[in-house]
Design a protein around this motif. Sequence first.
Motif, PDB file in Angstrom:
ATOM      1  N   TYR A  17       0.852  -1.186   0.000  1.00 28.59           N
ATOM      2  CA  TYR A  17       0.000   0.000   0.000  1.00 28.59           C
ATOM      3  C   TYR A  17       0.888   1.237   0.000  1.00 28.59           C
ATOM      4  N   SER A  18       0.637   2.128  -0.920  1.00 30.23           N
ATOM      5  CA  SER A  18       1.448   3.350  -0.993  1.00 30.23           C
ATOM      6  C   SER A  18       0.675   4.528  -0.406  1.00 30.23           C
ATOM      7  N   GLN A  19       1.392   5.548  -0.100  1.00 32.89           N
ATOM      8  CA  GLN A  19       0.798   6.747   0.463  1.00 32.89           C
ATOM      9  C   GLN A  19       0.006   7.478  -0.617  1.00 32.89           C
ATOM     10  N   PRO A  20      -1.192   7.961  -0.289  1.00 36.24           N
ATOM     11  CA  PRO A  20      -2.011   8.649  -1.294  1.00 36.24           C
ATOM     12  C   PRO A  20      -1.299   9.829  -1.954  1.00 36.24           C
ATOM     13  N   GLN A  21      -0.631  10.649  -1.166  1.00 34.48           N
ATOM     14  CA  GLN A  21       0.041  11.818  -1.732  1.00 34.48           C
ATOM     15  C   GLN A  21       1.180  11.399  -2.658  1.00 34.48           C
ATOM     16  N   ALA A  22       1.890  10.336  -2.290  1.00 40.70           N
ATOM     17  CA  ALA A  22       2.983   9.839  -3.131  1.00 40.70           C
ATOM     18  C   ALA A  22       2.446   9.356  -4.470  1.00 40.70           C
ATOM     19  N   ASP A  23       1.267   8.712  -4.462  1.00 41.60           N
ATOM     20  CA  ASP A  23       0.641   8.270  -5.711  1.00 41.60           C
ATOM     21  C   ASP A  23       0.411   9.455  -6.643  1.00 41.60           C
ATOM     22  N   LEU A  24      -0.170  10.503  -6.100  1.00 43.03           N
ATOM     23  CA  LEU A  24      -0.492  11.664  -6.929  1.00 43.03           C
ATOM     24  C   LEU A  24       0.765  12.382  -7.396  1.00 43.03           C
ATOM     25  N   GLU A  25       1.788  12.407  -6.564  1.00 44.68           N
ATOM     26  CA  GLU A  25       3.051  13.012  -6.991  1.00 44.68           C
ATOM     27  C   GLU A  25       3.671  12.207  -8.126  1.00 44.68           C
ATOM     28  N   ALA A  26       3.592  10.878  -8.031  1.00 42.03           N
ATOM     29  CA  ALA A  26       4.106  10.021  -9.105  1.00 42.03           C
ATOM     30  C   ALA A  26       3.313  10.257 -10.386  1.00 42.03           C
ATOM     31  N   ALA A  27       1.996  10.378 -10.270  1.00 39.16           N
ATOM     32  CA  ALA A  27       1.157  10.638 -11.440  1.00 39.16           C
ATOM     33  C   ALA A  27       1.529  11.980 -12.072  1.00 39.16           C
ATOM     34  N   HIS A  28       1.778  12.966 -11.230  1.00 43.49           N
ATOM     35  CA  HIS A  28       2.149  14.300 -11.719  1.00 43.49           C
ATOM     36  C   HIS A  28       3.471  14.240 -12.479  1.00 43.49           C
ATOM     37  N   ARG A  29       4.446  13.522 -11.915  1.00 46.15           N
ATOM     38  CA  ARG A  29       5.755  13.387 -12.581  1.00 46.15           C
ATOM     39  C   ARG A  29       5.610  12.677 -13.934  1.00 46.15           C
ATOM     40  N   LEU A  30       4.810  11.612 -13.966  1.00 44.59           N
ATOM     41  CA  LEU A  30       4.589  10.891 -15.223  1.00 44.59           C
ATOM     42  C   LEU A  30       3.909  11.787 -16.254  1.00 44.59           C
ATOM     43  N   ALA A  31       2.933  12.560 -15.810  1.00 43.90           N
ATOM     44  CA  ALA A  31       2.237  13.473 -16.720  1.00 43.90           C
ATOM     45  C   ALA A  31       3.211  14.513 -17.278  1.00 43.90           C
ATOM     46  N   ASP A  32       4.055  15.054 -16.412  1.00 45.55           N
ATOM     47  CA  ASP A  32       5.049  16.034 -16.861  1.00 45.55           C
ATOM     48  C   ASP A  32       5.992  15.437 -17.898  1.00 45.55           C
ATOM     49  N   ALA A  33       6.220  14.122 -17.782  1.00 47.96           N
ATOM     50  CA  ALA A  33       7.109  13.435 -18.721  1.00 47.96           C
ATOM     51  C   ALA A  33       6.370  12.983 -19.984  1.00 47.96           C
ATOM     52  N   GLY A  34       5.069  13.288 -20.052  1.00 49.02           N
ATOM     53  CA  GLY A  34       4.301  12.915 -21.232  1.00 49.02           C
ATOM     54  C   GLY A  34       3.738  11.499 -21.189  1.00 49.02           C
ATOM     55  N   CYS A  35       3.846  10.833 -20.066  1.00 48.75           N
ATOM     56  CA  CYS A  35       3.332   9.461 -19.914  1.00 48.75           C
ATOM     57  C   CYS A  35       1.900   9.528 -19.382  1.00 48.75           C
ATOM     58  N   PHE A  36       0.994  10.026 -20.221  1.00 49.09           N
ATOM     59  CA  PHE A  36      -0.367  10.313 -19.784  1.00 49.09           C
ATOM     60  C   PHE A  36      -1.156   9.062 -19.404  1.00 49.09           C
ATOM     61  N   GLN A  37      -0.989   7.992 -20.162  1.00 49.56           N
ATOM     62  CA  GLN A  37      -1.738   6.770 -19.866  1.00 49.56           C
ATOM     63  C   GLN A  37      -1.356   6.215 -18.493  1.00 49.56           C
ATOM     64  N   GLU A  38      -0.065   6.145 -18.223  1.00 52.47           N
ATOM     65  CA  GLU A  38       0.395   5.623 -16.932  1.00 52.47           C
ATOM     66  C   GLU A  38      -0.065   6.520 -15.789  1.00 52.47           C
ATOM     67  N   ALA A  39       0.014   7.825 -16.016  1.00 53.12           N
ATOM     68  CA  ALA A  39      -0.419   8.773 -14.989  1.00 53.12           C
ATOM     69  C   ALA A  39      -1.920   8.635 -14.729  1.00 53.12           C
ATOM     70  N   CYS A  78      -4.011   7.682 -11.232  1.00 51.63           N
ATOM     71  CA  CYS A  78      -5.110   8.492 -10.709  1.00 51.63           C
ATOM     72  C   CYS A  78      -6.370   7.647 -10.528  1.00 51.63           C
ATOM     73  N   GLU A  79      -6.667   6.805 -11.516  1.00 53.38           N
ATOM     74  CA  GLU A  79      -7.861   5.962 -11.428  1.00 53.38           C
ATOM     75  C   GLU A  79      -7.754   4.982 -10.259  1.00 53.38           C
ATOM     76  N   ALA A  80      -6.575   4.390 -10.072  1.00 48.36           N
ATOM     77  CA  ALA A  80      -6.363   3.474  -8.941  1.00 48.36           C
ATOM     78  C   ALA A  80      -6.511   4.233  -7.622  1.00 48.36           C
ATOM     79  N   HIS A  81      -5.964   5.435  -7.570  1.00 49.76           N
ATOM     80  CA  HIS A  81      -6.069   6.272  -6.369  1.00 49.76           C
ATOM     81  C   HIS A  81      -7.539   6.547  -6.048  1.00 49.76           C
ATOM     82  N   LEU A  82      -8.319   6.863  -7.082  1.00 49.92           N
ATOM     83  CA  LEU A  82      -9.729   7.184  -6.875  1.00 49.92           C
ATOM     84  C   LEU A  82     -10.538   5.959  -6.447  1.00 49.92           C
ATOM     85  N   ARG A  83     -10.118   4.784  -6.850  1.00 55.32           N
ATOM     86  CA  ARG A  83     -10.814   3.579  -6.382  1.00 55.32           C
ATOM     87  C   ARG A  83     -10.662   3.425  -4.872  1.00 55.32           C
TER      88      ARG A  83
END
Length: 104
Positions: free
Chosen positions: A1-23, A27-32
């Motif tokens: 189990y990962s920390q919620p804030q860490a998940d969103l930070e990872a998603a943000h970093r992936l989005a910044d890198a253009g990895c939109f699908q992974e990001a 986000c979808e897993a976080h929202l579940r």
Amino acid sequence: YSQPQADLEAAHRLADAGCFQEAAEICEAHLRQHRLSAQAYYLLGVMRDATGNAGAIDCYRKAVYLDPNHHESLLQMARWSQKNGDEARAQAFSSRAQRARMRV
């Protein structure tokens, strides 16, 4: 189990890198697990926006519903309204975003 804030930070970093699908998947897993996350809905909206998915606006709406002062989502709602020719609504969201920013 990962920390919620860490998940969103990872998603943000992936989005910044253009990895939109992974990001978006993060986000979808976080929202579940954390259904009431305005920030996750905002980030998911950004991913959908970046890939041309019209569902982005629904994500921004959910973020604003959960947090009426979510500055970034209010700005996106203003942008969407303006893009769709609704200047009055765009101005209303823009004003709300300004007020929200001043509250921080």
